[in-house]
Motif scaffolding. Structure first.
Motif, mmCIF file in Angstrom:
data_model
loop_
_atom_site.group_PDB
_atom_site.id
_atom_site.type_symbol
_atom_site.label_atom_id
_atom_site.label_comp_id
_atom_site.label_asym_id
_atom_site.label_seq_id
_atom_site.Cartn_x
_atom_site.Cartn_y
_atom_site.Cartn_z
ATOM 1 N N GLU A 89 -15.495 -2.651 -22.940
ATOM 2 C CA GLU A 89 -15.035 -3.839 -23.755
ATOM 3 C C GLU A 89 -16.163 -4.762 -24.148
ATOM 4 N N ILE A 90 -16.202 -5.242 -25.437
ATOM 5 C CA ILE A 90 -17.206 -6.150 -26.011
ATOM 6 C C ILE A 90 -16.495 -7.418 -26.105
ATOM 7 N N LYS A 91 -17.048 -8.455 -26.479
ATOM 8 C CA LYS A 91 -16.331 -9.866 -26.654
ATOM 9 C C LYS A 91 -17.034 -10.162 -27.985
ATOM 10 N N SER A 92 -18.171 -9.800 -28.390
ATOM 11 C CA SER A 92 -18.717 -9.948 -29.552
ATOM 12 C C SER A 92 -19.877 -8.883 -30.068
ATOM 13 N N ILE A 93 -20.257 -8.955 -31.214
ATOM 14 C CA ILE A 93 -21.214 -7.775 -31.778
ATOM 15 C C ILE A 93 -22.491 -8.140 -30.863
ATOM 16 N N ASP A 94 -22.681 -9.558 -30.522
ATOM 17 C CA ASP A 94 -23.905 -9.897 -29.641
ATOM 18 C C ASP A 94 -24.094 -9.129 -28.422
ATOM 19 N N ASP A 95 -22.990 -8.803 -27.850
ATOM 20 C CA ASP A 95 -23.100 -8.093 -26.648
ATOM 21 C C ASP A 95 -23.819 -6.578 -26.712
ATOM 22 N N LEU A 96 -24.182 -6.064 -27.815
ATOM 23 C CA LEU A 96 -24.818 -4.681 -28.070
ATOM 24 C C LEU A 96 -26.117 -4.747 -28.254
ATOM 25 N N ARG A 97 -26.761 -3.547 -27.566
ATOM 26 C CA ARG A 97 -28.176 -3.430 -27.527
ATOM 27 C C ARG A 97 -28.563 -1.929 -27.812
ATOM 28 N N LYS A 98 -29.735 -1.833 -28.373
ATOM 29 C CA LYS A 98 -30.067 -0.323 -28.744
ATOM 30 C C LYS A 98 -29.840 0.352 -27.452
ATOM 31 N N GLY A 99 -29.164 1.823 -27.528
ATOM 32 C CA GLY A 99 -28.955 2.590 -26.401
ATOM 33 C C GLY A 99 -29.311 4.158 -26.818
ATOM 34 N N PHE A 100 -28.403 4.974 -26.407
ATOM 35 C CA PHE A 100 -28.845 6.494 -26.701
ATOM 36 C C PHE A 100 -29.182 6.569 -28.290
ATOM 37 N N GLN A 101 -30.047 7.190 -28.402
ATOM 38 C CA GLN A 101 -30.666 7.762 -29.652
ATOM 39 C C GLN A 101 -30.683 6.217 -30.689
ATOM 40 N N GLY A 102 -30.835 4.949 -30.222
ATOM 41 C CA GLY A 102 -31.027 4.003 -31.142
ATOM 42 C C GLY A 102 -29.796 3.459 -31.554
ATOM 43 N N ILE A 103 -28.528 3.792 -31.075
ATOM 44 C CA ILE A 103 -27.200 3.558 -31.276
ATOM 45 C C ILE A 103 -27.058 2.094 -30.716
ATOM 46 N N LEU A 104 -26.573 1.155 -31.071
ATOM 47 C CA LEU A 104 -26.152 -0.121 -30.547
ATOM 48 C C LEU A 104 -24.960 0.349 -29.472
ATOM 49 N N GLU A 105 -25.078 -0.396 -28.325
ATOM 50 C CA GLU A 105 -23.923 -0.110 -27.339
ATOM 51 C C GLU A 105 -24.029 -1.177 -26.157
ATOM 52 N N PRO A 106 -23.144 -1.506 -25.560
ATOM 53 C CA PRO A 106 -23.049 -2.608 -24.595
ATOM 54 C C PRO A 106 -23.604 -2.047 -23.223
ATOM 55 N N GLU A 107 -24.013 -3.083 -22.370
ATOM 56 C CA GLU A 107 -24.413 -2.936 -21.231
ATOM 57 C C GLU A 107 -23.253 -3.136 -20.421
ATOM 58 N N ILE A 108 -23.083 -2.296 -19.259
ATOM 59 C CA ILE A 108 -21.587 -2.526 -18.468
ATOM 60 C C ILE A 108 -22.216 -3.743 -17.590
ATOM 61 N N SER A 109 -21.379 -4.573 -17.399
ATOM 62 C CA SER A 109 -21.368 -5.737 -16.720
ATOM 63 C C SER A 109 -20.024 -6.622 -16.307
ATOM 64 N N GLU A 110 -20.156 -7.653 -15.507
ATOM 65 C CA GLU A 110 -18.894 -8.386 -15.441
ATOM 66 C C GLU A 110 -18.256 -8.869 -16.520
ATOM 67 N N LYS A 111 -18.927 -9.164 -17.849
ATOM 68 C CA LYS A 111 -18.411 -9.578 -19.078
ATOM 69 C C LYS A 111 -18.019 -8.197 -19.601
ATOM 70 N N ASN A 112 -18.740 -7.167 -19.685
ATOM 71 C CA ASN A 112 -18.653 -6.034 -20.357
ATOM 72 C C ASN A 112 -18.053 -4.656 -19.685
ATOM 73 N N ILE A 113 -16.537 -4.664 -19.193
ATOM 74 C CA ILE A 113 -16.194 -3.794 -18.363
ATOM 75 C C ILE A 113 -16.039 -2.314 -18.952
ATOM 76 N N VAL A 114 -15.971 -1.367 -18.210
ATOM 77 C CA VAL A 114 -15.453 0.041 -18.521
ATOM 78 C C VAL A 114 -13.877 -0.065 -18.479
ATOM 79 N N ILE A 115 -13.334 0.222 -19.662
ATOM 80 C CA ILE A 115 -12.130 0.505 -19.909
ATOM 81 C C ILE A 115 -11.247 1.884 -19.394
#
Length: 185
Positions: A89-115
């Motif tokens: 889950e994300i709350k904002s586009i700002d929650d995204l960072r470069k991940g697998f193959q440069g695609i933006l994805e969130p870090e898993i955290s207290e704010k960004n939880i696995v659904i």
């Protein structure tokens, strides 16, 4: 003569890469308006949607719209090629960072939880090519073919694509997962 999945993938990616930015903007506007007008979107409370990359159909506007309407939004987070991906889950586009193959994805955290996949009521699916029978050709990693069966059967599975990504027929294999609906310009 029927083309192989890899031949279809190569050709569609070539065509998609040659479309002008002005045409893509027009196509994306049309697709955005269609997505936000379907009942599956209007009624969804927890939406899973891919984060667009390069020349894919733009999902940033859909994500912002959904968050603005108070919907919960989750996006893919690749764990590994072997383990596949999860919905975070994300709350904002700002929650995204470069991940697998440069695609933006969130870090898993207290704010960004696995659904829990079972809680998702609408999934917006990417792909390279689709047919009108629900057949889909992805990018070849199998991430969505492994993720989609985890969704509950009531979850709407909607693909978004440009009209030139629709092909007459895709040779569906046993591990391929069909989608319910395709929205295109």
């Amino acid at each position: 003569m029927t083309l192989s999945k890899s031949e279809i993938r190569k050709e569609i990616l070539r065509v998609r890469g040659e479309v002008s930015p002005l045409a893509l903007k027009e196509y994306n506007d049309t697709i955005f308006n269609k997505v936000i007008s379907i009942d599956e979107y209007k009624e969804s409370k927890l939406m899973f949607i891919y984060v667009s990359y390069k020349s894919e159909v733009d999902t940033y506007r859909i994500i912002r719209h959904a968050l603005g309407k108070g919907k919960r939004v989750c996006v893919p987070k690749v764990i590994s090629k072997a383990e596949g991906m999860v919905a975070v889950e994300i709350k904002s586009i700002d929650d995204l960072r470069k991940g697998f193959q440069g695609i933006l994805e969130p870090e898993i955290s207290e704010k960004n939880i696995v659904i829990n996949e079972n809680d998702i009521d609408l999934a917006v699916i990417p792909g390279v090519a689709f047919d009108l029978n629900g057949g889909r050709i992805g990018y070849g990693g199998g991430f969505y073919d492994r993720f989609l069966p985890l969704l509950n059967e009531k979850c709407g599975k909607v693909a978004i694509a440009y009209n030139f990504q629709i092909v007459p027929e895709i040779n569906v294999e046993k591990n391929d997962f069909a989608i319910n609906c395709i929205i295109f310009n």
